[in-house]
Every structure is written in structure tokens, then in C-alpha cells.
Design an enzyme around this catalytic site. Structure first.
Site, PDB file in Angstrom:
ATOM      1  N   ASN A  69       8.917  57.297  50.020  1.00  0.00           N
ATOM      2  CA  ASN A  69       8.493  58.965  49.497  1.00  0.00           C
ATOM      3  C   ASN A  69       8.630  60.273  50.829  1.00  0.00           C
ATOM      4  O   ASN A  69       8.550  58.732  51.962  1.00  0.00           O
ATOM      5  CB  ASN A  69       6.747  59.048  49.160  1.00  0.00           C
ATOM      6  N   LEU A  73       3.942  66.252  53.212  1.00  0.00           N
ATOM      7  CA  LEU A  73       2.065  66.455  53.235  1.00  0.00           C
ATOM      8  C   LEU A  73       2.147  67.820  52.108  1.00  0.00           C
ATOM      9  O   LEU A  73       1.361  68.651  53.099  1.00  0.00           O
ATOM     10  CB  LEU A  73       2.233  66.709  54.561  1.00  0.00           C
ATOM     11  N   ASN A 126      -3.855  60.956  61.226  1.00  0.00           N
ATOM     12  CA  ASN A 126      -3.269  60.674  60.380  1.00  0.00           C
ATOM     13  C   ASN A 126      -2.189  61.485  62.097  1.00  0.00           C
ATOM     14  O   ASN A 126      -1.560  62.189  62.180  1.00  0.00           O
ATOM     15  CB  ASN A 126      -2.252  61.013  59.167  1.00  0.00           C
ATOM     16  N   CYS A 129       2.406  61.888  61.635  1.00  0.00           N
ATOM     17  CA  CYS A 129       3.380  63.557  61.546  1.00  0.00           C
ATOM     18  C   CYS A 129       3.786  63.667  63.311  1.00  0.00           C
ATOM     19  O   CYS A 129       3.935  63.489  63.869  1.00  0.00           O
ATOM     20  CB  CYS A 129       2.218  63.969  61.593  1.00  0.00           C
ATOM     21  N   VAL A 190      -2.052  50.002  57.763  1.00  0.00           N
ATOM     22  CA  VAL A 190      -0.893  50.848  58.331  1.00  0.00           C
ATOM     23  C   VAL A 190      -0.404  52.183  57.568  1.00  0.00           C
ATOM     24  O   VAL A 190      -1.258  51.470  55.974  1.00  0.00           O
ATOM     25  CB  VAL A 190       0.829  50.510  58.935  1.00  0.00           C
ATOM     26  N   THR A 192       3.172  54.346  56.021  1.00  0.00           N
ATOM     27  CA  THR A 192       4.319  53.798  55.689  1.00  0.00           C
ATOM     28  C   THR A 192       5.257  53.605  56.467  1.00  0.00           C
ATOM     29  O   THR A 192       5.034  54.211  57.674  1.00  0.00           O
ATOM     30  CB  THR A 192       4.808  54.574  54.863  1.00  0.00           C
ATOM     31  N   GLY A 243       0.347  47.560  51.025  1.00  0.00           N
ATOM     32  CA  GLY A 243       1.052  46.562  49.847  1.00  0.00           C
ATOM     33  C   GLY A 243      -0.119  46.201  49.064  1.00  0.00           C
ATOM     34  O   GLY A 243       0.672  44.661  48.114  1.00  0.00           O
ATOM     35  N   GLY A 264      -3.397  52.164  47.490  1.00  0.00           N
ATOM     36  CA  GLY A 264      -2.249  53.095  47.642  1.00  0.00           C
ATOM     37  C   GLY A 264      -1.118  53.179  46.694  1.00  0.00           C
ATOM     38  O   GLY A 264      -1.556  53.142  45.062  1.00  0.00           O
ATOM     39  N   THR A 265       0.201  52.329  46.499  1.00  0.00           N
ATOM     40  CA  THR A 265       1.228  53.135  45.401  1.00  0.00           C
ATOM     41  C   THR A 265       0.374  51.627  44.589  1.00  0.00           C
ATOM     42  O   THR A 265       0.715  52.535  43.023  1.00  0.00           O
ATOM     43  CB  THR A 265       2.045  51.927  46.471  1.00  0.00           C
TER      44      THR A 265
HETATM   45  C1  LIG Z   1       3.458  59.217  47.574  1.00  0.00           C
HETATM   46  C2  LIG Z   1       2.842  58.914  49.286  1.00  0.00           C
HETATM   47  C3  LIG Z   1       1.722  60.176  49.745  1.00  0.00           C
HETATM   48  C4  LIG Z   1       1.384  59.431  50.685  1.00  0.00           C
HETATM   49  N1  LIG Z   1       0.560  60.141  51.437  1.00  0.00           N
HETATM   50  C5  LIG Z   1      -0.245  60.242  52.816  1.00  0.00           C
HETATM   51  C6  LIG Z   1      -0.881  61.481  53.144  1.00  0.00           C
HETATM   52  O1  LIG Z   1      -0.946  62.995  53.272  1.00  0.00           O
HETATM   53  N2  LIG Z   1      -1.326  60.884  54.638  1.00  0.00           N
HETATM   54  C7  LIG Z   1      -2.111  59.906  54.999  1.00  0.00           C
HETATM   55  O2  LIG Z   1      -2.229  59.035  55.837  1.00  0.00           O
HETATM   56  N3  LIG Z   1      -0.640  58.477  54.016  1.00  0.00           N
HETATM   57  C8  LIG Z   1      -0.034  59.172  53.170  1.00  0.00           C
HETATM   58  N4  LIG Z   1       0.669  57.894  52.264  1.00  0.00           N
HETATM   59  C9  LIG Z   1       0.531  56.587  53.259  1.00  0.00           C
HETATM   60  C10 LIG Z   1      -0.591  55.500  52.251  1.00  0.00           C
HETATM   61  O3  LIG Z   1      -1.787  55.779  52.218  1.00  0.00           O
HETATM   62  C11 LIG Z   1      -0.400  54.043  52.905  1.00  0.00           C
HETATM   63  O4  LIG Z   1      -1.039  54.257  54.280  1.00  0.00           O
HETATM   64  C12 LIG Z   1       0.734  53.471  53.028  1.00  0.00           C
HETATM   65  O5  LIG Z   1       1.139  54.477  51.399  1.00  0.00           O
HETATM   66  C13 LIG Z   1       1.010  51.878  52.195  1.00  0.00           C
HETATM   67  O6  LIG Z   1      -0.039  52.073  51.353  1.00  0.00           O
HETATM   68  P1  LIG Z   1       0.332  51.067  50.557  1.00  0.00           P
HETATM   69  O7  LIG Z   1       1.573  49.804  50.697  1.00  0.00           O
HETATM   70  O8  LIG Z   1      -0.476  50.034  49.608  1.00  0.00           O
HETATM   71  O9  LIG Z   1       0.513  52.471  49.727  1.00  0.00           O
HETATM   72  C14 LIG Z   1       0.820  58.241  51.412  1.00  0.00           C
HETATM   73  C15 LIG Z   1       1.557  57.063  50.374  1.00  0.00           C
HETATM   74  C16 LIG Z   1       2.752  57.633  49.720  1.00  0.00           C
HETATM   75  C17 LIG Z   1       2.994  56.399  48.799  1.00  0.00           C
END
Ligand SMILES: Cc1cc2nc3c(=O)[nH]c(=O)nc-3n(C[C@H](O)[C@H](O)[C@H](O)COP(=O)(O)O)c2cc1C
Ligand SMILES: Cc1cc2nc3c(=O)[nH]c(=O)nc-3n(C[C@H](O)[C@H](O)[C@H](O)COP(=O)(O)OP(=O)(O)OC[C@H]3O[C@@H](n4cnc5c(N)ncnc54)[C@H](O)[C@@H]3O)c2cc1C
Ligand code: FES
EC number: 1.3.1.14
Lengths: 300, 246
Positions: A69, A73, A126, A129, A190, A192, A243, A264-265
């Protein structure tokens, strides 16, 4: 009697499942599918001092076992969040974590000062950035830079402070140690993974920004290893992220040393994912005759 | 509370033109199955591919919901293999559809597989509307649509049916008070450009979607009144609100 409560930096979670930032909006959409008071907690969409439209071009691209993705933000800004979204979140019986991002240390500090005045339970910093002053290097890459931002935020922050680590840190354990030293009450990891996809017919990168953040089941084994290593090195509670698709993944994270997790996802492919995971954990503990998560935490 | 993904039975899945499939599923539900322009997220697989795929409602008849899709990649290829009694997971109806409360002379303009939502829209409006449909070569669903509309205009790129060329070549905007369109972006752009009274042109936008329910912000597009989610505020927008150049 099964008890899935966890206490992280003085804040009590009714269970270890937290909805991850950026994957749960501000909770409204999900509250149509299940009572979000079932959640241990909820981390908001990443907030910045000023409103952001996010990135142009393709924002989501699917890859085997994951998604990339480049949302950039997109968010309404701290003030609009406090005015328009927070009252709804405060009315829900779950831990509310404000996820905060910034381009400069000043932006982080002002955002946190504004959030101090609210009923937010915790702040999640976070640090993935880009750092404008350091020429676009992420705050989360170099331990000295991260330590600086955490120190400055800690000085003003009146809430419990979680620092969310980026997997692109040069040295994960060193990064974790400096954030704790700088005042983090807990760590979440962590975020992404920076990743690349190319459109071979257009002969250019899929994303306008070239790279984008990889999440989903494909990152789990790496994220799990990072949680394992970091939890051995620091004394603060760790929130495992990456994940998680079902309760089995959560149990793995707990066994690797996590106190809680963020999902998350998985929320994108099943709006009831968090609710089902919470039930799955209880059933697992029941079946295995385990009464608290502490019994299996960090047993690896 | 809304239900999440529901597992439904495939009623039929038929190739009606090359790579174009009509998929009918049986849904037992007391709630509305959706309005024209709304869509569902579909998946007939477990975790690979990871994401579900969005498809417009093409028709609703009692407890049968119809989708019309073109095979373009992995997901639609998996869908094309489904047989009667197989299972499919569906989330929906989602999004905001077309405004059915319109008056005056109405035109529906579709390009290619963009015809899917227009079929249900034609049936619901069912009042002397004109239907413009552009195809590449093979023509489909016109016999069904004919029952609900005043006049059908067809173009094919190879001239095998109707007029040769694009549908925007023969569309006469000055004849209409309200225009609804769904199809490739360049086609919809042209329709909006050609219409004098832009506030009564409605377009159904496409965007890559992860969640379909308004939380990932992957589908956001810039509009004249700020960022909007195609899956939540859309997919139907006023033609004058959106930009087609992104
Ligand atoms: C579409 C999307 C938007 C995200 N936006 C943020 C964000 O604004 N701030 C943040 O700290 N992490 C953000 N993340 C990261 C997630 O919080 C998470 O750390 C990451 O996706 C790994 O977890 P998962 O594999 O379960 O998705 C975002 C992830 C996705 C997929
Ligand atoms: C609201 C909405 C309604 C839709 N309704 C229909 C419909 O009724 N019938 C129909 O056939 N299709 C419809 N689509 C498009 C459909 O969702 C895509 O064709 C499908 O997701 C492709 O999946 P795939 O795995 O086969 O292709 P992939 O392997 O994912 O991609 C193959 C090609 O299709 C393109 N593509 C992938 N996803 C999308 C997408 N979401 N939108 C546009 N292009 C995409 C890719 O860029 C790529 O070139 C709709 C899309 C939206 C957003
Ligand atoms: S697809 Fe996720 S917000 Fe629209």
C-alpha cells in the site's frame, strides 16, 4: 476460568487483540459488523497535525500472500479527529490508541500536546515516516534519529507511549533498546516492509512513489522473528504485528514474547476477523487448559 | 448488525460471450439485495489471492443475484471455473448506487463490461429510456435490455453489429435531461465533456479496492469536494465532481 486480560503500561486491555492502525479507520465502519467493544483495543488511522489527501496513483497492489500500500497517510488531521471521530471512539468500551505521524519532530510534539487534552488512552508513535530534516531518511531507520524523536515526544507526552517500529531499522534490537531508553512505555512491531512491484507492460513501477509498504501473511515469519529477538532484549511490553490472519498466528506471537497483537490486513478480507480471532483464542486456551496468556508468553 | 461475508450457492455460471460470464447466486435474505450501481465483494478462494474482488449488481430477481464479469486476471479466472452448487463468499450490497428519482428524458451509456450495472438500472427505471451500448465485437444482453427501454443504440469496434466505432461517436447529449454512464475511463470522460448540463450526468467510477467497506482508503479519488472513497461515497458520482486524468 480463562482470563485474557493484559496490562500494558498501566492500561488494561480486556484481551490481547488490537485493530492495527490504517486498517480499521476510526472504528465506525466495523461497528456495523460487530460491537467494537469486543476488541482489546483500537489503533486509529495514522494522524498528522494537518489534514492530508494521501498519495496519487495506485494505492493498493496485491502480491502473493500480501498487499502493498501507498495510501500516504490520508487523514483529516488531529483537530478534526478530536472533534469528529473521538467522541464516537470514547463512547466505545475499548482501549483507544491514537497513532501519530509527522514529517518533523515539531509536528509530532504539537500533535501529542493536542492529544494530551483528550480522553485518548495511549499514543502510538509511528516513526516510519520520512524525516524531512534528515533528507527523507525514515525516523525509524537509524537508532539515533528515532531516539531523538522519542525523547522530544516523551518530554511532553502525558499518556502511555507506544513506539511503533519499522522493519527497515538498520538494527532492530538496537533500535528497540534506544526507543526504550528514550522513554517508550511499550513497543509495537512491525510496520509494513518497504517493497517494490513493477508493471512490465508499462515498464515502470506500479506505485508513483516507486516503493510501497508490504503487509499480510507473507511478512509474518519475519515479523515474528523480530518480535522474538526484541522481546528478549528489552523489558517493556511488546505488541506483535504482521500478517495475523487467525488465532493461531496470535498464539505464535504470544509464544514468541508478545503481550498483545495488532491485526491489520486481515480486517480487509473479513470485517469480522478481529471478533473471530478473539473467540478463537479463548477456545484454544480452553482446549489446552491454559488459564492466562502469561503462561505461554515468551516460552520460545 | 450487518452480516459479514456470506457463503452462498452458485445457481449458474455461463459464458455468454468470449470471456464474459453471467454468474447467478442464490441468496436467502430478508434485507435488500441492493440497488442499481451498488456492488458486492466476491471471493471463491481461501487466502490466495488475498483480496476479494468488487462486482456490480447486474440483476436481482427474487432470491437470485446476478453478476456479469469479464475474465481479466487470476480472480476472475477462478470465478469462471465455478459450477452450480459450488460455494461463493459475498459481502454486500456496498456503496451508493444511482439516483432513481429522475425526471425528463434519460440515457444510459455503457462501454464494454461497464454494461453490468446498467442492466439493473434500465430494469428499475423502466420508463422510455434510451440505452447506448458500446462493445469491442461480440454483443450480449441486448435482448434482455430491450424489454425495459425505448431505444437501443449499439456500436462495435469491428462493425459486426450496429454502427462501427465507439459509442461516444453516436451519442447525442442534447436529446437528454439525465445521463448515466459506466465504462472505461476515457469513454466516461468523453460523455461528461460532451454533455452541456453536467450536473445531471452520473458516472460509476472504478478504483482498485482492498476492503470495499471504506476503511483502507485504497480506493480514494480526488473530487471537487475533496477525497472520496469509491467504495463508500461512490461508486456513483456526479460527472462534474470527478477527474478522469489520474
Ligand atoms: C492500507 C494500510 C494502511 C496503513 N496505515 C498505517 C498508518 O496510518 N499508521 C501506521 O502506523 N501503520 C499503518 N499501517 C500498517 C499496519 O498498522 C500494520 O503495521 C501492517 O499492515 C502489518 O500488519 P498486517 O500484516 O496485519 O497488516 C497500514 C497498513 C495498511 C495495509
Ligand atoms: C465498484 C466496482 C464494480 C465493478 N463491477 C464489475 C463488473 O460488474 N464486472 C466486471 O467484469 N468487472 C467489474 N469490476 C472490475 C473487477 O473488479 C476487476 O476486473 C477484477 O477485480 C479483476 O480481478 P482479477 O483477479 O481477475 O484481475 P487482476 O489479476 O487483479 O488484474 C488484472 C487486470 O485487471 C485490472 N484490475 C484489477 N482490479 C481492478 C479493479 N478493481 N478495477 C479495475 N481494474 C482492475 C488490473 O489493473 C489488471 O490489469 C468492478 C470494479 C469496481 C471497483
Ligand atoms: S476499498 Fe477500502 S476504502 Fe474503499
Amino acid at each position: 476460568m480463562i482470563d485474557t486480560k493484559v496490562n500494558i503500561a498501566g492500561v488494561e486491555f480486556k484481551n490481547p487483540v488490537i485493530a492495527a492502525s490504517g486498517t480499521f479507520g476510526f472504528g465506525r465502519e466495523f461497528s456495523e459488523y460487530f460491537p467494537i467493544s469486543k476488541l482489546g483495543g483500537l489503533s486509529t488511522k495514522g494522524l498528522t497535525l494537518r489534514q492530508r489527501e494521501g498519495n496519487k496513483g495506485v494505492r493498493i497492489h496485491e502480491t502473493t500472500g500480501g498487499i502493498m500500500n501507498s495510501i500516504g497517510l490520508q487523514n483529516p488531521g488531529i483537530d478534526a479527529f478530536i472533534e469528529e471521530e473521538l467522541p464516537f471512539l470514547n463512547s466505545q468500551d475499548t482501549v483507544i490508541i491514537a497513532n501519530v505521524s509527522g514529517n518533523t519532530i515539531e509536528e509530532y510534539v504539537i500533535s501529542v500536546e493536542k492529544l494530551n487534552q483528550t480522553e485518548i488512552d495511549m499514543i502510538e508513535l509511528n516513526i516510519s515516516c520520512p524525516n524531512v530534516k534528515e533528507g527523507g531518511i525514515s525516523f525509524g531507520t537509524k537508532a539515533e534519529i528515532a531516539s531523538n524523536v522519542v525523547t522530544q515526544v516523551r518530554k511532553v507526552c502525558q499518556k502511555s507511549l507506544i513506539v511503533k517500529l519499522s522493519p527497515s531499522a538498520e538494527n532492530m534490537v538496537e533500535m528497540a533498546e534506544s526507543c526504550v531508553e528514550a522513554g517508550a512505555d511499550a513497543l509495537s512491531l512491525v510496520n509494513t516492509f518497504p517493497a517494490l512491484a513493477i508493471d512490465i507492460s508499462k515498464k515502470k513501477a506500479i506505485f508513483d512513489n516507486i516503493t510501497a509498504g508490504l503487509s499480510g501473511p507473507c511478512i509474518k515469519p519475519i515479523a515474528l522473528r523480530m518480535v522474538y529477538e526484541v522481546s528478549k532484549a528489552v523489558d517493556v511490553p511488546i505488541i506483535g504485528i504482521g500478517g495475523i490472519m487467525d488465532y493461531r498466528d496470535v498464539i505464535e506471537y504470544i509464544m514468541a514474547g508478545a503481550w498483545a497483537v495488532q491485526v491489520g490486513t486481515a480486517n480487509f478480507i473479513n470485517p469480522n476477523a478481529c471478533a473471530e480471532i478473539i473467540e478463537g483464542i479463548e477456545e484454544y486456551l480452553q482446549k489446552e487448559g491454559i488459564s492466562t496468556l502469561e503462561e505461554i508468553r515468551g516460552i520460545i | 448488525m450487518k452480516v459479514g461475508y456470506r457463503e452462498v450457492d452458485i445457481f449458474s455460471n455461463t459464458e455468454i460471450a468470449k470471456d464474459i460470464f453471467e454468474l447467478k447466486v442464490q441468496i436467502e435474505s430478508n434485507d435488500s439485495m441492493g440497488d442499481p450501481g451498488q456492488f458486492y465483494m466476491l471471493r471463491s478462494w481461501d487466502l490466495d489471492p488475498l483480496l476479494s474482488r468488487p462486482f456490480s449488481i447486474c440483476n436481482v430477481e427474487e432470491s437470485v443475484l446476478t453478476f456479469l464479469y469479464k475474465v481479466v486476471g487470476r480472480g476472475t479466472n477462478y470465478l469462471s471455473k465455478l459450477k452450480p452448487k459450488d460455494k461463493l463468499k459475498v459481502l454486500g450490497p456496498l456503496g451508493n448506487g444511482f439516483n432513481l428519482n429522475v425526471s425528463g428524458k434519460v440515457a444510459l451509456i455503457s462501454g464494454g463490461i461497464g454494461i453490468a450495472p446498467m442492466i439493473y438500472l434500465a430494469k428499475k427505471l423502466n420508463t422510455g429510456i434510451d440505452f447506448y451500448a458500446g462493445f469491442t465485437n461480440e454483443v450480449y444482453y441486448m435482448d434482455y435490455v430491450r424489454k425495459y427501454v425505448a431505444k437501443i443504440y449499439i456500436t462495435t469496434e469491428d462493425g459486426s453489429t450496429g454502427q462501427k466505432g465507439f459509442i461516444t461517436d453516436i451519442f447525442r447529449p442534447e436529446k437528454y435531461d439525465v445521463v448515466f454512464t459506466c465504462g472505461p475511463s476515457p469513454m466516461m470522460k468523453k460523455v461528461v465533456e460532451n454533455c452541456e448540463n453536467k450536473s445531471s450526468v452520473f458516472v460509476s467510477m472504478e478504483s482498485v479496492m482492498a476492503c470495499g467497506m471504506g476503511v483502507c482508503l485504497g480506493c480514494s479519488i480526488k473530487t471537487k469536494s475533496g477525497m472520496k472513497r469509491v467504495c463508500k461515497e461512490g461508486p456513483v458520482f456526479k460527472g462534474e465532481e470527478v477527474f478522469f486524468d489520474d
